[in-house]
Write an enzyme that holds these catalytic residues in place. Structure first.
Site, PDB file in Angstrom:
ATOM      1  N   HIS B  47       8.697  -2.064  -7.625  1.00 27.49           N
ATOM      2  CA  HIS B  47       7.364  -2.653  -7.749  1.00 27.49           C
ATOM      3  C   HIS B  47       6.962  -2.847  -9.207  1.00 27.49           C
ATOM      4  O   HIS B  47       6.374  -3.865  -9.563  1.00 27.49           O
ATOM      5  CB  HIS B  47       6.354  -1.746  -7.041  1.00 27.49           C
ATOM      6  CG  HIS B  47       4.979  -2.323  -6.973  1.00 27.49           C
ATOM      7  ND1 HIS B  47       4.601  -3.204  -5.980  1.00 27.49           N
ATOM      8  CD2 HIS B  47       3.901  -2.164  -7.765  1.00 27.49           C
ATOM      9  CE1 HIS B  47       3.346  -3.545  -6.164  1.00 27.49           C
ATOM     10  NE2 HIS B  47       2.887  -2.931  -7.242  1.00 27.49           N
ATOM     11  N   HIS B  93       0.033  -6.476  -0.614  1.00 30.07           N
ATOM     12  CA  HIS B  93      -0.314  -5.116  -0.225  1.00 30.07           C
ATOM     13  C   HIS B  93       0.220  -4.881   1.184  1.00 30.07           C
ATOM     14  O   HIS B  93      -0.506  -4.461   2.085  1.00 30.07           O
ATOM     15  CB  HIS B  93      -1.818  -4.865  -0.330  1.00 30.07           C
ATOM     16  CG  HIS B  93      -2.153  -3.691  -1.191  1.00 30.07           C
ATOM     17  ND1 HIS B  93      -3.280  -2.931  -1.028  1.00 30.07           N
ATOM     18  CD2 HIS B  93      -1.486  -3.143  -2.223  1.00 30.07           C
ATOM     19  CE1 HIS B  93      -3.294  -1.967  -1.944  1.00 30.07           C
ATOM     20  NE2 HIS B  93      -2.211  -2.087  -2.676  1.00 30.07           N
ATOM     21  N   HIS B  95       2.832  -2.849   2.604  1.00 27.84           N
ATOM     22  CA  HIS B  95       3.010  -1.519   3.203  1.00 27.84           C
ATOM     23  C   HIS B  95       1.675  -0.825   3.461  1.00 27.84           C
ATOM     24  O   HIS B  95       1.426  -0.361   4.568  1.00 27.84           O
ATOM     25  CB  HIS B  95       3.907  -0.649   2.316  1.00 27.84           C
ATOM     26  CG  HIS B  95       5.353  -1.057   2.322  1.00 27.84           C
ATOM     27  ND1 HIS B  95       5.772  -2.258   1.796  1.00 27.84           N
ATOM     28  CD2 HIS B  95       6.459  -0.436   2.783  1.00 27.84           C
ATOM     29  CE1 HIS B  95       7.085  -2.354   1.940  1.00 27.84           C
ATOM     30  NE2 HIS B  95       7.532  -1.270   2.540  1.00 27.84           N
ATOM     31  N   GLY B 530       3.105 -13.914 -10.731  1.00 27.74           N
ATOM     32  CA  GLY B 530       3.609 -13.661  -9.388  1.00 27.74           C
ATOM     33  C   GLY B 530       3.874 -12.205  -9.160  1.00 27.74           C
ATOM     34  O   GLY B 530       3.507 -11.350  -9.970  1.00 27.74           O
TER      35      GLY B 530
END
Ligand SMILES: Nc1ncnc2c1ncn2[C@@H]1O[C@H](COP(=O)(O)OP(=O)(O)O)[C@@H](O)[C@H]1O
Ligand SMILES: [Mg+2]
Lengths: 220, 732, 76, 76
Positions: B47, B93, B95, B530
């Protein structure tokens, strides 16, 4: 023509109201922070804007109604200054007991953002005189708690005294007797759920809201 | 030398591979302590580090004459003239929304707004791209309701209009829904703020909400595959406070106006860790923080908990020497917690104090520029073969076929969703989900300019052919902006894929990016920001590859724009572009025959561009009454949507009735359905320009019809199109 | 000292939330559930020496809107 | 039989309402009030014979969001 827009923490239509007043009615507009303990002099109109004052936590408008500036707003209203509460502003006026009743959770239990056709029930008020022959206007609503409630005697009185100013043609939230906006007995404090501040230019879908701002300032 | 591995097990729990742990030990020349290990694990998470995707992201064109800031900052910045800039980004977002749909989606919206106002922009529009599992899956209804309520609950309260979005349903998302949120903001080009710390000895100011134990390890969570044990892995859920966010926006913009801010960065994933590390890292300085000074919501928080907390609505600013008081004044007015928690240093190290002790002292470089970078092995993804339309049957019952398509979950009206979003606050919304236009449009306050915004991806195409699907996602976004009369400027993207450690998934990623990059190049449509979301899979089953594209375009004069709700009786309908009747991977094939197969319609980027430029010019000249791009469901769905939005009937007249179903349902790309009272000159100009243009029908009456194939009243059509979703959620 | 305040809509004010919950419970296979009412509960610590009177004042000022709501105070 | 269900956010989960109410009460002249928590309370009638087990099931299914909320059941 001088107007004040009260800014509570969490208000989010304060700028919209300023723009609408300036563009639609050429008003001079001052933004007043909720913590102020005095208002600008020579006001013709005080606007309590839409939004989520204090996040709508506990109850919509409950904490805003206790802001320092509200004492001044009440005093100004008693002196006959026009006060307009839009959406969250209407909720604040009810919580402040400046208008009867309360706004409950929408019957559908959901936030609803949609254009609404309104019947102008009382075109004699200083807020609606500008509508003249126009008996139906189009504005939009955007709220989760726009379901107006008052006990039956109060509702009868409001209707009897011509204090019901706007009625929904198609009730979007379960509001008692399709009420969209009411005025106090003295006729200088109006609360309404629909947003004239989102309908003051044709390209926004309707310019009907402009007439309301124009008539209240003309009445001053 | 043999490295001792006594923390390696913990490292594993943090989502670090043994070799990565080994690397840490090498970089430090010692074993990390528990806190340092936690910091490495979040900074090296997919991430934050983009370790699997970065080498491929490099293929995107990221410059252009309007680009002021490309990828690398909190959001991308483009020039929209008159000294003004549009600042935007999309972020996932996924999960968190699957674990707690309301809060997961709400905090997603909050996070992406912070990325935008962190740069000095006032957020003016929100979009959301949602993918849910099959409607029949037991979890779908609850996830849908929760996510939509969360997006509305947050955005409505903050007071930024949600003007556009997209929603798909497919069993491929049963175990991993996608919630991608996009925010667009407006700023002056000379008042843009960046995150790089500009010098040493400067005060580091924390402001916003207090730090609690929320979402610890959210970042590593977002980089882990759901297993049966994901309930145990579940971090304490982050709860959003949109009221705090609203105050944060006003306070941040007010603070910036005082001129006290030297650099600023929101605390997103991995909170205090990533924000302080990124600011110092980008500025090439060091940073020292005293954690005892961090405003804390709970008793006895450890250094580890404070550094990894993902409590929401927090910012980190580096203010100019001696300007702390400007900051204090603003925060006091808005009632926000704030504290000077440290200073920038010249050591190039991250030093943390807690209870008077140095609890962390590590070099910044290994956390940022020399974080691991993987060239993961990948294989050419499977691509579906072309299907000859002749081998696909026509519908047995045409009326039923048309009604089935307009009521298909991916096509059906999403009114139940967008009526829960405030689309009008800020009083500059010209087109939104309700008005019948291919993009949302908001005025640039006080000007004649407007911004057009859209979000697009057709996952079934990407699944059938990642390269073509990637191209198509970018092309469709470009087309949607063009269809309202905007000049497309740039895109942001959100690459949602499965586990990159599997070569076939990595192949999807690589090829989808190749396709997107090619489209961006040929359409002069650079990528300015992005986000990547990987490991979207459960029990080894990955989601359909979903590279969502968010795009922004400029309308110089909003009086000259188009929608598809203004069709007039008597108008002639034309299709600009070539119709071969491509039915591979079409909605027709899926919804009527349950077949998910066949090559997706190819995108000819040269004609994409020439067709679009031609249509945009006609719009600017005011010669069209209605415009709609043709996508899902082809001409039939496009024309049906135009008829319903305009409340005017349409009689379609396909040029050839041989394979009429291919002509009517084919999803050939680069096409526009346009309506005009004066078709002849337009046809002549198109042909002269070497473009294909064909008569498609006539507007009038109150039916949607085609020869003797089908005839459906607008009422019936609308009932089917409006009926599905309310009925599904039980609000019918 | 701990204060607990329960706030419910007054009888006569339609409790739409309660109705919705009741229907949902019926749908989930508990047809016998009836008269569902949804209210708000607040818990907080009081400084020593303060008592029910203060909490009642808090309700009148802020915690309840007596136009539509009734409240119940417990101090322990 | 009457059931009462209290639903509160789990400890550690940010209670935004509680925070706001606490600040407001301090502002209104009750500075001593602390640890305000705002929750939901549900009251309803149960068919005879049903008891705590059923109500607990209702909480798990519908009345509480156990990811962030904890609940307390009373049946009398
Ligand atoms: N798919 C992508 N395409 C282009 N840029 C990307 C992509 N993914 C991430 N980036 C850029 O990498 C940087 C870090 O991304 P991210 O961690 O999502 O930002 P933030 O930390 O502000 O949320 C940002 O500048 C972002 O725009
Ligand atoms: Mg960021």
């Amino acid at each position: 023509m001088k107007a004040a827009v009260i800014v509570f923490p969490g208000s989010n239509c304060d700028r919209d109201c300023k723009t609408a007043l300036e563009r639609a009615a050429g008003a001079e507009v001052e933004m007043v922070w909720h913590g102020e303990s005095f208002l600008p002099s020579g006001l013709d109109l005080i606007v309590l804007p839409g939004g989520f004052a204090y996040g709508d936590y506990l109850r919509c408008g409950a904490m805003a109604a206790l802001s320092p500036v509200m004492a001044e707003v009440r005093a100004a209203a008693d002196r006959g200054v026009a006060v307009l509460g839009i959406c969250n502003g209407f909720q604040v006026l009810c919580e402040a007991r400046m208008l009867p009743g309360a706004l409950l959770r929408n019957a559908g239990l959901k936030y609803v953002c949609t254009p609404v056709a309104l019947e102008v029930v009382n075109a004699q008020t200083r807020f609606t005189a500008g509508f003249r022959g126009k008996r139906e206007v189009t504005l939009t609503v955007g709220n989760g708690e726009g379901n107006y409630f008052a006990d039956e005697p109060t509702l009868d009185r409001l209707e009897g005294e011509g204090q019901v100013v706007f009625r929904y043609k198609h009730n979007p939230n379960g509001s008692a007797r399709d009420i969209a906006g009411i005025v106090n007995a003295a006729g200088n404090v109006l609360g309404m759920m629909p947003h004239p501040d989102r309908a003051f230019e044709a390209e926004l879908g309707s310019a009907d809201g402009a007439l309301l701002f124009q008539s209240v300032l003309a009445s001053a | 030398m043999e490295t001792p591995f006594h923390l390696a097990a913990t490292a594993e729990e943090f989502g670090l591979k043994p070799e990565e742990y080994h690397l840490i030990v090498q970089r430090l020349n010692r074993e990390p302590n528990h806190l340092e290990l936690g910091i490495f694990s979040v900074m090296w998470s997919e991430h934050c580090s983009y370790k699997s995707s970065r080498v491929h992201l490099g293929k995107f064109p990221t410059t252009g004459e309007r680009v002021i800031q490309g990828p690398g900052e909190n959001a991308g910045v483009v020039d929209i003239g008159d000294g003004q800039a549009a600042i935007f980004k999309m972020e996932s977002h996924n999960h968190p929304s699957f674990i707690e749909p309301y809060q997961g989606a709400a905090t997603g919206v909050g996070g992406i707004m912070r990325d935008v106002f962190t740069m000095g922009a006032r957020p003016i529009a929100l979009l959301n791209a949602l993918r849910f599992g099959d409607p029949s899956h037991p979890k779908t209804r609850r996830l849908l309701s929760g996510v939509v309520a969360g997006i509305g609950g947050y955005g409505n309260c903050v007071g930024v209009p949600t003007v556009a979005g997209e929603t798909n349903f497919h069993r491929g998302y049963d175990g991993n829904i996608l919630v991608n949120a996009m925010c667009v903001g407006l700023a002056d080009t000379d008042k843009i703020f960046y995150s790089a710390a500009p010098g040493v000895g400067l005060p580091v100011v924390y402001f916003g909400s207090k730090t609690g134990r929320d979402g610890i390890h959210g970042a590593t969570m977002a980089s882990a595959e759901f297993g049966e044990d994901s309930d145990e892995k579940r971090p304490t859920v982050q709860v959003g406070d949109p009221f705090a966010e609203k105050l944060l926006i006003e306070a941040t913009l007010e603070l910036m106006a005082t001129g006290a801010v030297a650099a600023i960065q929101d605390m997103g994933a991995a909170g205090l860790t990533s924000s302080s590390v990124e600011m110092a890292g980008k500025g090439g300085v060091g940073v020292e923080l005293d954690l005892d000074l961090v405003p804390q919501r709970e008793e006895g928080m450890s250094a580890y908990e404070m550094m990894l907390s993902e409590s929401q609505e927090r910012m980190l600013a580096i203010v100019k020497e001696g300007r702390e008081d400007d900051a204090r004044f603003v925060f006091a007015k808005w009632g926000l917690d704030a504290a000077v928690i440290g200073r920038t240093t010249d050591t190039g190290r991250l030093v943390l104090l807690h209870g008077g002790d140095v609890v962390c002292d590590i070099p910044l470089a290994p956390l940022t520029e020399d974080a691991p970078l993987y060239h993961r092995p990948w294989v050419e993804p499977h691509v579906e073969p072309h299907i000859d339309p002749a081998h696909i049957p026509a519908p047995a019952d045409w009326d039923a076929a048309v009604l089935t398509l307009v009521a298909a979950p991916d096509v059906a009206s999403k009114r139940w969703i967008w009526e829960q979003y405030d689309r009008h606050v800020m009083a500059d919304t010209l087109e939104d989900s309700a008005t019948g236009a291919d993009a949302g449009i908001v005025r640039v306050h006080g000007t004649k300019k407007a911004l057009a915004v859209t979000s697009d991806c057709t996952p079934r195409y990407v699944a059938a052919n990642p390269f073509e699907g990637g191209k198509q996602a970018v092309a469709e976004a470009w087309r949607n902006l063009t269809a309202v009369g905007a000049d497309p400027i740039a895109i942001t993207d959100n690459l949602n894929f499965g586990n990159p450690e599997r070569p076939e998934i990595m192949g999807q990623i690589a090829r989808a990016i190749d396709g997107m990059a090619e489209a961006c190049r040929l359409l002069d449509f650079p990528v300015v920001s992005g986000n990547v979301s990987l490991y979207n899979e459960t029990g080894g089953v990955a989601i359909p590859p979903t590279p969502t594209v968010g795009a922004v375009g400029l309308i110089p004069d909003y009086a000259r724009r188009a929608d598809y709700a203004s069709l007039r009786p008597g108008d002639v309908l034309l299709v600009v572009g070539t119709s071969h009747g491509e039915l591979g991977s079409s909605l027709y094939l899926r919804e009527l025959f349950g077949r998910e197969e066949g090559a997706p319609p190819p995108v000819d980027l040269e004609f994409e561009r020439r067709n679009g430029d031609f249509v945009r010019e006609l719009i600017r000249e005011g010669r069209l009454s209605a415009v709609h791009d043709l996508s899902d469901g082809g001409l039939v769905v496009g024309a049906a949507e135009m008829a319903m939005a305009s409340n005017v009937g349409i009689e379609l007249t396909p040029t050839s009735l041989k394979h009429a179903h291919a002509f009517l349902f084919g999803e050939d790309q680069g096409r526009y359905l346009i309506a005009t009272a004066d078709p002849d000159p337009i046809v002549a100009e198109a042909l002269a320009a070497g473009l294909n243009i064909a008569l498609a029908g006539q507007a009038g009456g109150h039916d949607f019809a085609c020869h003797d194939l089908f005839r459906i009243s607008l009422e019936r059509l609308r009932a089917a199109n409006e009926g599905w979703l309310p009925e599904y959620v039980g609000a019918g | 000292m701990k204060a607990t305040v329960h706030v419910f809509l007054k009888p006569g004010v339609l409790d739409v939330q309660g109705k919705a919950v009741e229907n949902a419970l019926h749908g989930l296979g508990w047809p016998g559930v009836a008269n569902v009412r949804v209210g708000r509960v607040l818990e907080f610590d009081l400084p020593p020496g303060s008592g029910e009177a203060e909490v009642t004042a808090m309700c009148e000022r802020l915690l309840a809107n007596t136009v539509i709501e009734s409240y119940r105070v417990e101090v322990a």
